[in-house]
Design an enzyme around this catalytic site. Structure first.
Site: not given
Ligand code: CA
Ligand code: CA
Length: 320
Positions: A52-53, A75, A206
């Site tokens: 997400h960053d 950020s 896995d």
């Molecule tokens: Ca797994």
């Molecule tokens: Ca960022």
């Protein structure tokens, strides 16, 4: 002790003296963030936060003269007041606030400590997880990421591939990054059933996720089908619409099926894609390689993907 190595705490050594602080951070987050080095919900969130960053980086926006974000720059923590309200960041608030105090305690920037380092450590806490490269020394974020750069579960494969290509990732690398869903769960796509995992082995990195996503979905696990959700194959499991489509798209299906068949390919390509994700928008040559601080994951026997399923499906070992 070879003269080229520096002495760190508890008798540990590092090639670069500046890496020593990370051993102390490691001890602290393993004990106080990951509750003794577990592959739990917090570990999952720490890994999710890396994405997400980092994905907040758009050369296409820069080309239009618009600030396209700083990528893996922290950020999302520094400008959390702006980025956390983005719809795609729902559910990520708690890990941002859980990690923030560690950055303050060790006086290191958000981008390098709380997000990249914790993300790399979290993968090694899960059985089967590879050792992830860790480069230290990112400068502080200069501005918030623009909204709209995070692929969402309801997006089309066309849209997701285009967004990932803008950030520098091929269709194969997108599939490689999705290995993270082998230790992942949903929280906000269907808020009525938070912590519903994407495969039947949520604490093991896995190949089950890649296999199970190919099984025909017949089950609605929650109260109804939500935006971004596809029918699940197994009771107690959740399937994202995007995972369902990427597993079946002609541009990504071949890589997807390769991961079903090889733990080795899946983990090595996941580690490579994570290393790339960790330096999105960064000058890699200006960073210091402190990978040796990341623990070598303990050997774990990881079963090849298989269709033997136990009923009733139990999440007791996962939920706290
Ligand atoms: Ca797994
Ligand atoms: Ca960022």
């Amino acid at each position: 002790l070879p003269p080229s190595r520096s002495t760190c705490s508890k008798g540990r050594t590092a090639k670069h003296a500046q890496c020593c602080v990370w051993y102390d951070v490691l001890d602290d987050i393993q004990e106080n963030l990951f509750e003794g080095g577990q592959c739990d919900e917090v570990a999952h969130d720490a890994l999710r936060l890396v994405f997400h960053d980092a994905i907040g980086w758009s050369p296409a926006l820069f080309a239009q003269g618009i600030f396209g974000g700083g990528g893996a720059d922290g950020s999302i923590m520094k400008f959390s007041d702006i980025e956390l309200p983005f719809e795609a960041n729902a559910g990520i608030e708690s890990i941002v606030e859980d990690e923030r105090p560690f950055a303050h305690k060790y006086n290191v920037s958000y981008g390098r400590l709380s997000i990249q380092f914790a993300g790399a450590v979290s993968v090694g806490n899960c059985a089967g997880g590879p050792r992830i490269q860790f480069l230290a020394g990112r400068p502080d974020a200069v501005g918030p990421s623009p909204d709209g750069l995070l692929p969402e579960a309801s997006d089309s494969v066309d849209s997701i591939l285009a967004r990932m290509a803008d950030a520098g990732f091929s269709p194969n690398e997108l599939v490689d990054l999705l290995a993270s869903h082998s230790i992942g769960f949903q929280e906000n796509v269907d808020p009525s059933i938070p912590f519903t995992p994407f495969d039947s082995t949520v604490t093991v990195l896995d190949t089950q996720f890649f296999l199970e996503t190919l099984i025909k979905g017949t089950i609605i696990p929650g109260d109804s089908i939500h935006s971004g959700e596809a029918k699940a194959p197994i009771p107690g499991e959740f399937r994202l619409q995007s995972d369902s489509a990427i597993a079946r798209d002609r541009r990504t299906a071949c890589r997807w099926e390769s991961h079903v068949l090889s733990q080795e390919l899946m983990t090595s390509s996941f580690a490579a894609a994570m290393a790339k994700l960790a330096v999105v928008g960064q000058n890699k040559n200006a960073l210091l390689d402190c990978s040796e601080v990341i623990p070598v994951p303990k050997f774990a026997f990881v079963a090849p993907a298989h269709l033997y399923l136990r009923f009733p499906f139990s999440l007791d070992s996962f939920r706290s």
